[in-house]
Design an enzyme around this catalytic site. Structure first.
Site, PDB file in Angstrom:
ATOM      1  N   LYS A  99       0.862  -1.187   0.000  1.00 54.24           N
ATOM      2  CA  LYS A  99       0.000   0.000   0.000  1.00 54.24           C
ATOM      3  C   LYS A  99       0.895   1.232   0.000  1.00 54.24           C
ATOM      4  O   LYS A  99       1.919   1.260   0.688  1.00 54.24           O
ATOM      5  CB  LYS A  99      -0.896  -0.029   1.245  1.00 54.24           C
ATOM      6  CG  LYS A  99      -1.920   1.097   1.321  1.00 54.24           C
ATOM      7  CD  LYS A  99      -2.842   0.921   2.533  1.00 54.24           C
ATOM      8  CE  LYS A  99      -3.898   2.017   2.619  1.00 54.24           C
ATOM      9  NZ  LYS A  99      -4.802   1.840   3.781  1.00 54.24           N
TER      10      LYS A  99
ATOM     11  N   SER B 202      -9.916  -0.697   7.039  1.00 49.20           N
ATOM     12  CA  SER B 202      -9.334  -0.572   5.702  1.00 49.20           C
ATOM     13  C   SER B 202      -8.630  -1.806   5.162  1.00 49.20           C
ATOM     14  O   SER B 202      -8.275  -1.822   3.983  1.00 49.20           O
ATOM     15  CB  SER B 202      -8.365   0.600   5.662  1.00 49.20           C
ATOM     16  OG  SER B 202      -9.095   1.779   5.518  1.00 49.20           O
TER      17      SER B 202
ATOM     18  N   SER C 121      -9.798   1.691   2.899  1.00 50.78           N
ATOM     19  CA  SER C 121      -8.973   2.518   2.030  1.00 50.78           C
ATOM     20  C   SER C 121      -7.910   1.735   1.271  1.00 50.78           C
ATOM     21  O   SER C 121      -7.377   2.222   0.285  1.00 50.78           O
ATOM     22  CB  SER C 121      -8.293   3.596   2.865  1.00 50.78           C
ATOM     23  OG  SER C 121      -7.370   3.007   3.771  1.00 50.78           O
TER      24      SER C 121
HETATM   25  N1  GLN Z   1     -13.233   3.999   6.261  1.00 50.05           N
HETATM   26  C1  GLN Z   1     -12.704   4.431   7.508  1.00 50.05           C
HETATM   27  C2  GLN Z   1     -12.342   5.895   7.401  1.00 50.05           C
HETATM   28  O1  GLN Z   1     -12.635   6.458   6.423  1.00 50.05           O
HETATM   29  C3  GLN Z   1     -11.526   3.598   7.897  1.00 50.05           C
HETATM   30  C4  GLN Z   1     -10.325   3.854   7.087  1.00 50.05           C
HETATM   31  C5  GLN Z   1      -9.143   3.057   7.492  1.00 50.05           C
HETATM   32  O2  GLN Z   1      -9.250   2.011   8.142  1.00 50.05           O
HETATM   33  N2  GLN Z   1      -7.968   3.562   7.149  1.00 50.05           N
HETATM   34  O3  GLN Z   1     -11.759   6.471   8.266  1.00 50.05           O
END
Ligand code: GLN
Length: 485
Positions: free
Chosen positions: A78, A177, A153
């Site tokens: 990532k 995420s 994400s």
């Molecule tokens: N979707 C969640 C957010 O927008 C979690 C994102 C994540 O785990 N990095 O914060």
């Protein structure tokens, strides 16, 4: 089967027997990338040259009999983990030209284990999102239906594994995420216990929640990756000096006598009926495998999303203060003075969702509102954590849906942040409590979209997660499908 479709453990066998070379495996991955990447967009940056150099090195080592757990295995990273000399953007314009001078600890560990890095994967900007639509580099598409989001994400890390554009990948999970995109793309994703895996070199979003973890094609591979990733790191003050078991040994065990908690608060209105049906089936597979399912209660579940959306933005507003155009990354041109430079850099460098989080977080931390928001959220967090501690006195693991719905359409929720935030309703609690969670494929909708089941365990019980997930995987015998790309 093509080499790029195999698992780590299958490739390990072939490498050991001298059936394939690292170069052949790498070639097979890049020819797949050539064929599908334009449609899926898993990667922000490919590392083709580096990959073939690493594969050549791996082949030399193989010849010498020096074979490590990931020797010659293509891994995607990532774009939130720092890679020395390789641009690391975090999906943001503000870091579009940032070249880290060092490697994240996980990158060093994977490299030491023999991995071949394929590229940096696409993600929501600064990991804020659930759909990989907020990336400055454009959206990633779900390989099972190109009109749909892959989750986020870490969307690109999930699709790279699902579309066989790598063998395994690394993601980060602050509120879901890893587990949410894993579920929506039909792969395995694990968020380790807070402190289990070093975050040195992980670009920070919300420091009390962030964890790094793997995406893999099956549970055994997840155990192999965790063996490499887990462990104390003197460079990271929140990493815990706890012993790391051999996770792979848990992969073959049965779960006779395991107590599996089914939290009633996770089976609520609004869940897609096909997800509910898949959970019912998963519960019966667990019972047939010798597990004992019991209804449990996590009474503060209803506060998870609200609590997270105070704490995560608060920490983000502080972590993101460093992007000011002075030290690294993008700097606005045509500015009148220093203040104007700061303002324009941040205005032009950050996207809308990141700005929204900075504003919410700054507000929640401001003098007049701190007690009402941040302090309240911290108190709610303590109650959420306590719910889990109570339940784990009597349960080995908890079973929940990983997501309330299968993958939604691209653009469907971009204008409705609240709906977007609700996609993480089942994953956020683990981050607030610091416990580990895994998402495992558990079937398909009638429309052919993957569904994931989530298992949660107590702190540092990743072994139990591997155990229950692999028993489930063996006994559920979910049909092996590949996306028709
Ligand atoms: N979707 C969640 C957010 O927008 C979690 C994102 C994540 O785990 N990095 O914060």
């Amino acid at each position: 089967m093509e080499l790029n479709q195999l698992t780590i453990h299958e490739l390990q066998e072939k490498i050991k027997n001298g059936d394939v070379s690292a170069k052949q495996i790498t070639e097979s991955v890049f020819s797949r990338i050539d064929a599908v990447e334009e449609r899926v967009h898993s990667y922000i940056r490919l590392m083709k040259e580096e990959a073939f150099a690493a594969a050549a090195k791996a082949d030399e080592n193989i010849k010498k009999g020096d074979v490590k757990p990931l020797t010659g295995i293509p891994i995607a990273l990532k774009d939130i983990v720092c890679t020395k000399g390789v641009t690391t953007t975090c999906g943001s314009h503000i870091l579009h030209n940032f070249v880290p001078p060092y490697n994240a600890t996980v990158v060093e560990k994977l490299k030491d284990a023999g991995a071949v890095f394929i590229g940096k994967t696409n993600m929501d900007e600064f990991a804020m999102g659930s759909s990989t639509e907020t990336s400055w580099f454009g959206s990633t598409r779900n390989p099972w239906d190109l009109e749909r989001i892959p989750g986020g994400s870490s969307g690109g890390s999930a699709t790279a594994v699902a579309a066989d554009e790598c063998i395994a990948s690394i993601g980060s999970d602050t509120g879901g995420s890893i587990r949410q995109p894993a579920a929506l793309c039909g792969v395995v994703g694990l968020k380790p216990t807070y402190g289990r895996v070093s975050r040195f070199g992980l670009i920070a979003f919300a420091s009390s929640l962030d964890q790094i973890g793997p995406f893999t094609k099956d549970v055994e591979d997840c155990a192999i990756m965790m063996n490499v990733l887990a462990g104390y790191d003197a460079k990271e003050s929140t990493s815990v000096p706890a012993e790391v078991p051999d996770y792979r040994q848990f992969a073959g065990l049965d779960i006779k006598g395991f107590r599996i908690g089914i939290p009633k608060e996770y089976f609520i209105e609004g869940i897609d009926p096909e997800v509910t049906a898949a959970m019912k089936k998963a519960i019966s597979v667990i019972e047939q495998s010798g597990g004992q399912c019991v209804e449990i209660s996590l009474p503060h579940t209803q506060y998870c999303v609200a609590t997270y959306y105070i704490i995560a933005p608060a920490e983000a507003s502080s972590n993101l203060a460093r992007y000011d155009g002075v030290r690294y990354g993008f700097r606005a041109s045509e500015v009148r003075d220093l203040l104007d430079m700061y303002k324009n850099t941040r205005m032009q460098g950050f996207g809308a969702e990141v700005k929204r989080r900075i504003m919410i977080g700054t507000y929640a931390l401001s003098a007049g509102y701190y007690d009402a928001y941040y302090k309240k959220a911290s108190q709610a967090r303590a109650l959420i954590k306590r719910d889990f501690e109570e339940v784990f006195k009597n349960c080995d693991v908890i079973l929940t849906p990983a997501t309330p719905t299968p993958a939604f359409k691209i653009g469907e929720k971009t204008d409705d942040p609240l709906q977007m935030y609700l996609s993480d309703i089942f994953t956020i609690s683990a981050n607030l409590a610091g416990i580990p969670g895994i998402s495992v494929p558990c079937g398909f909708t009638t429309g052919g979209l993957p569904i994931g089941v989530q298992f949660l365990a107590s702190h540092f019980e990743e072994g139990k997660l591997i155990q229950v997930a692999s028993a489930y995987e063996r006994n559920a015998k979910i049909e092996k499908r590949r996306p028709a790309l």
